[in-house]
Design an enzyme around this catalytic site. Structure first.
Site, short mmCIF file in Angstrom:
data_model
loop_
_atom_site.label_atom_id
_atom_site.label_comp_id
_atom_site.label_asym_id
_atom_site.label_seq_id
_atom_site.Cartn_x
_atom_site.Cartn_y
_atom_site.Cartn_z
CE LYS A 1 -52.80 144.40 28.88
NZ LYS A 1 -51.73 145.52 28.49
CG ASP B 1 -54.87 146.94 27.19
OD1 ASP B 1 -55.32 146.17 28.15
OD2 ASP B 1 -53.78 147.31 26.96
CB CYS C 1 -52.19 145.03 24.36
SG CYS C 1 -50.82 146.25 25.29
C1 VGL Z 1 -50.62 149.31 24.63
C2 VGL Z 1 -48.67 150.39 24.35
C3 VGL Z 1 -48.50 150.73 25.43
C4 VGL Z 1 -51.62 148.42 24.07
C5 VGL Z 1 -50.39 149.29 26.18
O1 VGL Z 1 -52.79 148.36 24.96
O2 VGL Z 1 -51.70 148.10 23.19
N1 VGL Z 1 -49.81 149.82 23.59
N2 VGL Z 1 -49.28 150.29 26.36
#
Ligand code: VGL
Ligand code: ZN
Length: 210
Positions: free
Chosen positions: A109, A11, A154
């Site tokens: 995701k 991410d 994540c």
């Molecule tokens: C994430 C919160 C919501 C992350 C993704 O990538 O850690 N955290 N969506």
């Protein structure tokens, strides 16, 4: 690194970097570290948080609720987030400096509107697989190194699921940054210690190779 090692870049997207809607402090600082690491691995995969507009994990989908509060959903407790990483928006794009060319797979995701997905392996119901576990197994990978954002969400759930699935899981600490919501950083470090997730530094990873 070994042929059976893979780097999983979690991410590294604009919304998680300074200026983004769910900015992780110093989130962009991981980019040069990850680019350097990527050159040391024969295999790299990326994950991409990829939400529908009005996703159930967004505080904006719950009347009167604010970001970083929690709520109970069918699958358990859910932190409510600012709107972020909405499909096909600039916030969902990878950081422009991230070297994505060597990535062999991009796992998206969080695209089901009613369930969040922190882990690269399972949705937050902890049951619905993304397919990454099968992909890694089928390709013969034994050890997965995790880097990216955010350490306490994540990255944490991805690394712990990898260990649970029988892969050796390593989190490269200085190639990650955390959100830090309600003690989540402390919880993550504690949980890494208890699960079989190992912590490493990027400077020592190359030396671990053989
Ligand atoms: C994430 C919160 C919501 C992350 C993704 O990538 O850690 N955290 N969506
Ligand atoms: Zn998200």
């Amino acid at each position: 690194m070994r042929e059976t090692d893979i780097l999983v870049v979690v991410d590294v997207q604009n919304d998680f970097c300074p200026g983004g809607s769910l900015a992780v402090p110093e989130g962009d600082r991981v980019v040069p570290v990850i680019n350097r690491l990527a050159g040391q691995f024969a295999h790299v995969v990326l994950t991409q948080d990829w939400h529908t507009p009005g996703h159930l994990s967004f505080a904006s989908a719950h009347a009167g609720r604010k970001p970083f509060e929690t709520t109970e959903l069918a699958y358990g407790t859910q932190v409510l987030w600012p709107d972020h990483c909405i499909q096909n928006t600039p916030g969902a794009a990878f950081h422009a400096g991230l070297d994505v060319n060597r990535a062999e797979l991009i796992v998206r995701k969080g695209f089901r509107s009613g369930v969040d997905s922190y882990s690269a392996f399972f949705e937050n119901d902890r049951k619905t697989p993304t397919g990454l576990g099968g992909y890694l197994r089928e390709r013969g990978f034994k050890r997965a190194f995790f880097v990216g954002l955010a350490t306490d969400f994540c990255v944490r759930y991805s690394a712990e699921d990898a260990a649970r699935l029988g892969f050796e899981a390593v989190v490269i600490e200085d190639a990650c940054r955390g959100i830090g919501a309600n003690g989540s950083m402390e919880a993550a470090l504690d949980s890494f210690r208890k699960s079989k997730v190992r912590l490493a530094q990027s400077s020592s990873v190359a030396r671990e190779a053989a």
